[in-house]
Write an enzyme that holds these catalytic residues in place. Structure first.
Site, PDB file in Angstrom:
ATOM      1  N   ASP A 248       0.812  -1.160   0.027  1.00 39.31           N
ATOM      2  CA  ASP A 248      -0.108   0.146   0.031  1.00 39.31           C
ATOM      3  C   ASP A 248       0.905   1.153   0.001  1.00 39.31           C
ATOM      4  O   ASP A 248       2.071   1.111  -0.266  1.00 39.31           O
ATOM      5  CB  ASP A 248      -0.993  -0.119   1.095  1.00 39.31           C
ATOM      6  CG  ASP A 248      -0.172  -0.273   2.447  1.00 39.31           C
ATOM      7  OD1 ASP A 248       0.607   0.449   2.863  1.00 39.31           O
ATOM      8  OD2 ASP A 248      -0.804  -1.199   3.176  1.00 39.31           O
ATOM      9  N   LYS A 270      -4.898   2.608   0.060  1.00 35.84           N
ATOM     10  CA  LYS A 270      -5.247   3.110   1.638  1.00 35.84           C
ATOM     11  C   LYS A 270      -4.638   4.227   1.684  1.00 35.84           C
ATOM     12  O   LYS A 270      -3.571   4.605   2.104  1.00 35.84           O
ATOM     13  CB  LYS A 270      -4.437   1.981   2.475  1.00 35.84           C
ATOM     14  CG  LYS A 270      -5.113   0.817   3.045  1.00 35.84           C
ATOM     15  CD  LYS A 270      -5.155   0.798   4.273  1.00 35.84           C
ATOM     16  CE  LYS A 270      -6.025  -0.490   4.797  1.00 35.84           C
ATOM     17  NZ  LYS A 270      -5.284  -1.407   5.762  1.00 35.84           N
ATOM     18  N   GLY A 301       3.398  -0.879   5.737  1.00 36.66           N
ATOM     19  CA  GLY A 301       4.507   0.399   6.227  1.00 36.66           C
ATOM     20  C   GLY A 301       4.715   0.135   7.652  1.00 36.66           C
ATOM     21  O   GLY A 301       3.633  -0.495   8.199  1.00 36.66           O
ATOM     22  N   MET A 383      -1.704   9.239  12.127  1.00 38.32           N
ATOM     23  CA  MET A 383      -2.892   9.442  11.334  1.00 38.32           C
ATOM     24  C   MET A 383      -3.536  10.626  11.967  1.00 38.32           C
ATOM     25  O   MET A 383      -4.905  10.875  11.844  1.00 38.32           O
ATOM     26  CB  MET A 383      -3.962   8.391  11.335  1.00 38.32           C
ATOM     27  CG  MET A 383      -3.757   7.071  10.762  1.00 38.32           C
ATOM     28  SD  MET A 383      -4.445   5.621  10.793  1.00 38.32           S
ATOM     29  CE  MET A 383      -4.193   5.061  12.457  1.00 38.32           C
TER      30      MET A 383
END
Ligand code: SAH
Length: 458
Positions: A248, A270, A301, A383
């Site tokens: 991703d 993603k 990741g 995030m």
């Protein structure tokens, strides 16, 4: 090529070393590893050689060398500090057709001792024909670290089964295919991860069932935060043997470069709120591909078990009886911490650290704010770029100082890493006034101040 590499069986053979310094000691140790009978002649000898003699592992004569010392030895090593004497020994050996090595002189030697990578029963020998022993030692260190220790175990077990495999498959092609499947499949993976007995049982089973149902395997691999040097050896090995790789956006292009050249690559996306392939479909895809007999690398990741949904993916695999392995990776918090000079903990400023998801759901983050808004702690928000304003307000509202230091680390550990330092109150302004893009981490805590002293990367 001036020298042919061959492997000599020296078990119980007489070998003579003339000279008693540290270099002689190193050569003696190699000969002892090959189980030779070693005699050393030297007027003086170093501590290590004395010890070997006292322990009864070698014969030591502390006297001058005489020509009749060379009789019918299997090989001779001249390691004295006298050039003329070394040459005299070499000449005599040549007339008697005894292989001779003169340390530091490839010209006088009839054989060279290579740098050795010992994965018994596998031996890898490296030589530059005397051009640069130091370079060979460096090369050996590289090979040492890239060939897992368990290769020796794998070869041992292959040796145990060799005759049986031969009698099971009459033709050489079938045998080759059988071994290829074993060496690059779950059985050798079991050996690499230390389950030798289980691997043996599986190999028995595989042999009994000459046309086994071909089920593949899934490797859930942590690709780290970006710098390819931060991959683990295990991650690299599995990336190199997978037939197909599902990756991703978080996996850096430099890490992708290390995937096996002819593997099929599938991007499963993603980006925030824009999953190229929905999670349930990824879970199912992994199962389907493995059931087709493929070796699938699910490359993620950071670490697959830290905000990576790795747990969900292997849950589906487990439910479907698909074999899998999980490889940890360096998580973004750890990579960004070291590459920005901001320690996660510090005796004076922070006795604990917390990794928290800052993903906004319906405009809020459901977090235990009063537990987070304390001193002497580091919080790392993953995030959290979109929710930064919210987290700043909530922490201040729950009692955190408005001047608490904050850092934003964008594309940490890569050559495009950028670090912004600010404080809690000004965090939203920094984001408004700069073009900061994901992936970015937000560090909150006094430790951020240490960057001024500890930064080494950029
Ligand atoms: N499993 C990953 C995290 C996945 S969540 C890991 O262990 O690192 C995705 C978030 O991780 C991103 O939104 C960002 O906050 C963070 N992240 C991942 N790689 C990063 C990097 N190189 N630099 C900064 N943040 C990163």
């Amino acid at each position: 090529m001036k020298h042919l590499p061959i492997f000599l069986n020296l078990q119980n053979s007489d070998c003579l070393i003339i000279g008693g310094g540290d270099i002689a000691l190193r050569k003696i140790k190699i000969l002892l590893r090959a189980q030779a009978n070693v005699t050393c002649i030297s007027i003086e000898s170093c501590k290590g050689i004395h010890k070997l003699a006292n322990d009864g592992r070698i014969k030591l004569y502390e006297r001058a060398y005489a020509n009749d010392d060379i009789q019918k030895q299997t090989l001779v090593i001249a390691s004295t500090d006298k050039k003329d004497l070394n040459k005299e020994i070499a000449d005599l050996c040549k007339t008697k057709s005894i292989p001779v090595n003169v340390v530091d002189s490839a010209e006088l030697s009839t054989f060279l001792i290579p740098a050795i990578i010992d994965r018994s029963p596998i031996q890898i020998a490296v030589s530059s024909e005397g051009a640069s022993p130091v370079l060979m030692r460096l090369l050996r260190a590289k090979l040492e670290s890239s060939i897992p220790g368990a290769y020796g175990q794998l070869a041992k077990i292959a040796g145990e089964f060799r005759d049986r495999v031969k009698s099971t498959f009459d033709n050489i092609e079938d045998r080759r295919r059988f071994w290829e499947r074993v060496f690059s499949g779950p059985i050798s993976e079991k050996i690499f991860s230390g389950n030798v007995d289980e691997a043996r049982t599986d190999l028995e089973e595989e042999l009994r069932n000459t046309s086994p149902a071909d089920i593949g395997e899934v490797y859930l691999v942590g690709g780290g935060p970006g710098d390819p040097d931060l991959l683990t050896f295990k991650a690299l090995r599995l990336m190199q043997q997978a037939d197909i790789v599902l990756y991703d956006r978080l996996v850096s292009p430099q890490v992708m470069d290390l995937v096996r050249r002819d593997a099929e690559l599938v991007f499963v996306g993603k980006e925030r709120d824009n999953h190229a392939v929905p999670q349930e479909d990824i879970n199912q895809l992994l199962v389907d591909l493995a059931k087709q007999g493929r070796r699938v690398c699910r490359l993620k990741g950071g670490d697959p078990f830290i905000f990576g949904r790795g747990g969900e993916e292997i849950e589906t695999l487990a439910e479907n009886g698909v074999p899998f392995q999980v490889v940890p990776g360096i998580t973004a918090a750890s990579g960004c911490s070291t590459y920005s000079g901001i320690p996660l903990t510090h005796r004076d400023y922070s006795q604990s650290c917390r990794f928290v998801t800052g993903h906004l759901k319906d405009g809020t983050m459901n977090l235990p704010w009063s537990e987070l808004a304390v001193e002497q702690q580091t919080i790392v928000f993953y995030m959290a770029l979109v929710g930064a304003k919210h987290l700043s307000e909530q922490l201040i509202k729950h009692g955190m100082r408005a001047d608490m230091p904050v850092a934003l680390i964008e594309k940490g550990t890569t050559d495009r890493q950028k670090v912004y330092t600010t404080n809690l109150k000004e965090l939203p302004d920094i984001i408004d006034n700069n073009d900061i893009k994901p992936p970015t981490l937000i560090f909150v805590g006094e430790v951020v101040k240490l960057r001024e002293k500890l930064n080494w990367f950029n």
